[in-house]
Motif scaffolding. Structure first.
Motif, PDB file in Angstrom:
ATOM      1  N   LEU A  43       0.811  -1.221   0.000  1.00 14.74           N
ATOM      2  CA  LEU A  43       0.000   0.000   0.000  1.00 14.74           C
ATOM      3  C   LEU A  43       0.843   1.269   0.000  1.00 14.74           C
ATOM      4  O   LEU A  43       0.311   2.363  -0.086  1.00 14.74           O
ATOM      5  CB  LEU A  43      -0.909   0.014   1.241  1.00 14.74           C
TER       6      LEU A  43
ATOM      7  N   GLY B  35       2.878   2.581  -2.070  1.00 15.24           N
ATOM      8  CA  GLY B  35       3.262   3.260  -3.302  1.00 15.24           C
ATOM      9  C   GLY B  35       4.651   2.889  -3.751  1.00 15.24           C
ATOM     10  O   GLY B  35       5.245   3.557  -4.594  1.00 15.24           O
TER      11      GLY B  35
ATOM     12  N   PHE C 190       3.527   0.844  -7.174  1.00 17.79           N
ATOM     13  CA  PHE C 190       2.676   1.571  -8.137  1.00 17.79           C
ATOM     14  C   PHE C 190       2.321   2.934  -7.570  1.00 17.79           C
ATOM     15  O   PHE C 190       2.228   3.098  -6.360  1.00 17.79           O
ATOM     16  CB  PHE C 190       1.403   0.765  -8.451  1.00 17.79           C
TER      17      PHE C 190
ATOM     18  N   LEU D 272       0.169   6.085  -6.387  1.00 17.90           N
ATOM     19  CA  LEU D 272      -1.089   6.074  -5.651  1.00 17.90           C
ATOM     20  C   LEU D 272      -2.137   6.967  -6.296  1.00 17.90           C
ATOM     21  O   LEU D 272      -3.190   7.222  -5.719  1.00 17.90           O
ATOM     22  CB  LEU D 272      -0.833   6.503  -4.203  1.00 17.90           C
ATOM     23  N   THR D 273      -1.821   7.455  -7.494  1.00 16.43           N
ATOM     24  CA  THR D 273      -2.801   8.298  -8.185  1.00 16.43           C
ATOM     25  C   THR D 273      -3.775   7.414  -8.954  1.00 16.43           C
ATOM     26  O   THR D 273      -3.392   6.370  -9.481  1.00 16.43           O
ATOM     27  CB  THR D 273      -2.090   9.246  -9.160  1.00 16.43           C
TER      28      THR D 273
ATOM     29  N   LEU E 167      -6.206   5.577  -7.917  1.00 17.52           N
ATOM     30  CA  LEU E 167      -6.601   4.316  -7.308  1.00 17.52           C
ATOM     31  C   LEU E 167      -8.078   4.368  -6.921  1.00 17.52           C
ATOM     32  O   LEU E 167      -8.645   5.445  -6.739  1.00 17.52           O
ATOM     33  CB  LEU E 167      -5.768   4.055  -6.046  1.00 17.52           C
TER      34      LEU E 167
ATOM     35  N   LEU F 237      -8.820   1.771  -1.774  1.00 18.10           N
ATOM     36  CA  LEU F 237      -7.391   1.455  -1.804  1.00 18.10           C
ATOM     37  C   LEU F 237      -6.571   2.701  -1.478  1.00 18.10           C
ATOM     38  O   LEU F 237      -5.593   2.655  -0.734  1.00 18.10           O
ATOM     39  CB  LEU F 237      -7.018   0.908  -3.190  1.00 18.10           C
ATOM     40  N   SER F 238      -7.020   3.809  -2.017  1.00  9.95           N
ATOM     41  CA  SER F 238      -6.335   5.078  -1.767  1.00  9.95           C
ATOM     42  C   SER F 238      -6.388   5.440  -0.280  1.00  9.95           C
ATOM     43  O   SER F 238      -5.405   5.893   0.297  1.00  9.95           O
ATOM     44  CB  SER F 238      -6.984   6.175  -2.610  1.00  9.95           C
TER      45      SER F 238
ATOM     46  N   ALA G 215      -3.982   3.362   1.565  1.00  7.05           N
ATOM     47  CA  ALA G 215      -2.618   3.807   1.276  1.00  7.05           C
ATOM     48  C   ALA G 215      -2.252   5.028   2.111  1.00  7.05           C
ATOM     49  O   ALA G 215      -1.112   5.178   2.550  1.00  7.05           O
ATOM     50  CB  ALA G 215      -2.475   4.106  -0.205  1.00  7.05           C
TER      51      ALA G 215
ATOM     52  N   THR H 201       3.922   4.958   3.387  1.00  8.89           N
ATOM     53  CA  THR H 201       3.608   5.822   2.247  1.00  8.89           C
ATOM     54  C   THR H 201       4.376   7.145   2.337  1.00  8.89           C
ATOM     55  O   THR H 201       4.966   7.603   1.372  1.00  8.89           O
ATOM     56  CB  THR H 201       2.092   6.118   2.226  1.00  8.89           C
TER      57      THR H 201
END
Lengths: 264, 387
Positions: free
Chosen positions: A189, A191, A194, A196-197, A199, A203-204, A207, A213
């Motif tokens: 989670l 980032g 991948f 974190l934009t 999402l 999930l965001s 995160a 993060t």
């Protein structure tokens, strides 16, 4: 218990941590090989089969470049948590008794351990800087120092978290559980792998409550500083990142010290 | 010295009980006095002034340990039930009993690792509940199972200990040499502990326990799992500690034969102290020595001995058997009284096994668990105490 005495205890724990670390050559190797595997096998594999849309806005940033700070963060996460949870090994092999019967405050032991872990993580981060060219990342001296500082701080926090967990765990059985419900989700989670934009909201949200993060975002901030990537790949300003990371360090070291002090 | 102490000293010339400063008599029944000089020769423990080595750091003039009504309950189970005893400075005090009798629980309470349910214990003048740091500074602890960091060298383990116990830096070098030579490990000082044998590790633990010159050294089953040769060597070291350092040793064991090495023993069973005294006193409380005499003419000698000493003589396969009070001292008299008629004499002394058997109705050997069970019980005792 006066300050000099407490400092001596902290130093004793720190000293032992360093002796063990420098003696264990396989650990040194592991510190390099694991991130290398992620970068070369996972990173190159993903980069060559998928288009990296994370760097929107036409920025020409490769997936490897994106992934590199994440891999540094991952290494810090694993090393710090495992070292903290290593207290369970001390319990299992008996050394913890020597520590617990000593006429010293236990919270000082926990802080010494956290500082020892931060030092280990710092050395590891220094090694990982060598891998930067593989990810086509060019580091200035300032960025390199920034990486070391952020890593040490994150390592201190997560090491304290590991100590807190280990203080409440009586055996090795809980270890796999901690791995599955805490460490791996924190990694996924954060980032690291991948952006974190874009999402899904749930999930965001997860995160954003992941402490790692902010650590990895801080790493991206100091690694991409001023460059094109910095504008498109970071979530927060360096100030916000550092504030969160520092607040967490303060909170978690207190948690670790308290948990170790009051352990059964 | 109390009147009772004086009296006891007067009647036990060869025994080991009385020496020096304190004569705190345990509240538990102190049994029979020894008759005549003890057959077993024991070096008199060094008093406070007699030690040649560095003295252990003592506080106060009372006993090294004073235990009064100490009790530990785990739920409904009473592991230690209102025990009371004193341990004097400079003696080797043994806690003898089967596994699960409450030995380790008692050590844990005395070492401040577990709060008592009730009762009181004062160690080196400090209360184990209210003055924990002072107590911890006063003690060295050698656990039954490993507590060394085996990735560190012997020297590094000791250095860590020195830091934790706030030893002055200048004293580290001489003290390391002192304790390592005491346990014959000086030449292995910089070797990694992982390369050490079980006996060497145990010796290193003992050395470490002494590094900060504790007033009381706790040894929890110090010889368990070791081969007989190493066990004998460990005992050699323990006695040297007492004589050289003047350190008070509190140890637990379930080996009856080893308990013989202690100056005084408390026999504990189901959380109670059932007897307390020197090994000689305890054995004397059970009964007399058994003489086995090989005679040239047993038929003639048997009634002669019976008439002369007023004893009951039986004829066994190994000769004539009869009981006397102090067999070892009796031999010269016997041979002088019946010159030329005696081919061999052997004395069987009552053992601590006999003592335990008489006091509890069971042999301690019946109680011995397998090695694995012992480990489990031990792990439970150390790990599961404070929830």
């Amino acid at each position: 218990m006066n300050t000099r005495r407490t400092a001596k205890v902290i130093y004793a724990i720190w000293y032992r941590e360093q002796v063990r670390f420098f003696r264990d050559k396989s650990r040194w190797l592991g510190l390099i090989i694991q991130p290398l595997l992620y970068l070369v096998l996972v990173g190159v594999g993903i980069a060559s089969s998928m288009t990296f849309r994370g760097a929107a806005g036409g920025a020409n940033v490769s997936y490897l470049t994106f992934m590199y700070p994440g891999i540094v963060g991952m290494s810090v996460l694993f090393t710090a948590i495992f070292s903290g949870v290593g207290i369970i090994w001390d319990r299992e092999f008996g050394f913890l008794k020597e520590v617990l019967v000593a006429p010293v405050p236990r919270w000082a032991v926990a802080i010494g351990k956290s500082l020892g872990i931060a030092t280990t993580v710092l050395l590891q981060a220094a090694i990982l800087l060598i891998l930067a060219p593989i990810a086509h990342v060019q580091l200035s001296v300032g960025s390199a120092l920034g990486v070391l500082g952020v890593c040490a701080l994150v390592g201190f926090s997560l090491g304290s978290l590991g100590i807190a967990i280990a203080s409440r765990m009586q055996s090795m059985e809980g270890f796999q559980f901690v791995m599955n419900v805490l460490v791996m989700p924190m990694f996924f989670l954060s980032g690291a792998l991948f952006p974190l934009t874009g999402l899904p909201v749930w999930l965001s949200a997860l995160a954003h409550i992941d402490p790692l993060t902010y650590g990895i975002d801080a790493l991206r901030n100091v690694i991409y500083v001023g460059g094109q990537a910095a504008r498109v790949l970071v979530q927060y300003s360096i100030g916000v990142d550092l504030l969160v990371v520092a607040a967490l360090a303060a909170l978690l070291v207190l948690l670790g010290a308290w948990a170790f002090q009051t352990q059964p | 010295m109390t009147p009772e102490g004086m009296r006891a000293k007067g009647t036990t010339p060869g025994a080991t009980t009385m020496h020096g400063a304190t004569a705190g008599t345990a509240t538990t029944t102190q049994r029979a006095t020894v008759q005549g000089p003890a057959a077993r020769t024991v070096a008199t423990p060094a008093g406070p002034a007699a030690g040649t080595g560095p003295a252990a750091s003592r506080a106060g003039a009372g006993p090294a340990i004073r235990v009064d009504g100490l009790t530990k309950k785990f739920g409904d189970f009473t592991a230690v039930d209102a025990i009371s005893f004193d341990v004097r400075y400079g003696e080797i005090f043994g806690f003898l009993g089967p596994n699960g009798a409450g030995k380790t629980t008692t050590i844990r309470m005395l070492a401040t690792l577990m709060p008592p349910s009730s009762g009181r214990a004062v160690l080196n003048g400090f209360d184990v509940v209210h003055q924990q740091v002072k107590v911890r500074e006063s003690i060295g602890l050698v656990f039954q199972d490993n507590s060394l960091d085996d990735r560190l060298s012997a020297n590094e383990n000791l250095y860590f200990h020195a830091l934790m116990y706030d030893m002055p830096a200048a004293e580290f070098e001489p003290r390391v040499r002192e304790v390592l030579s005491m346990v014959d490990l000086l030449d292995r000082r910089h070797a990694i502990v992982r390369t050490f044998s079980g006996g060497m590790r145990r010796r290193l633990e003992i050395a470490r326990g002494l590094l900060h010159h504790p007033a009381v050294l706790f040894l929890d089953e110090p010889t368990v799992g070791l081969d007989p040769q190493t066990r004998a060597a460990i005992w050699e070291h323990v006695k040297r500690l007492r004589d050289g350092f003047g350190v008070t040793v509190f140890m637990t064991t379930h080996y009856m034969d080893e308990a013989e090495n202690c100056d005084r023993i408390a026999i504990i069973d189901h959380g109670h102290i059932v007897a307390l005294g020197s090994p000689e006193e305890l054995k004397a409380s059970v009964g007399e020595d058994i003489m086995s005499v090989g005679a040239a003419d047993p038929q003639a000698l048997a009634p002669a001995i019976a008439a002369r000493y007023g004893v009951e003589v039986n004829q066994g396969p190994d000769g004539l058997r009869f009981d006397v009070k102090d067999g070892a001292a009796f031999i010269p008299r016997l041979t002088a009284d019946f010159p030329g008629q005696i081919r061999s004499v052997s004395v069987h002394r009552p053992t601590l096994d006999d003592v335990f058997l008489q006091l509890t109705g069971r042999a301690i050997r019946d109680e011995e668990a397998s090695g694995l069970d012992q480990m489990r019980m031990h792990a439970r005792a150390w790990g599961g105490g404070r929830r």
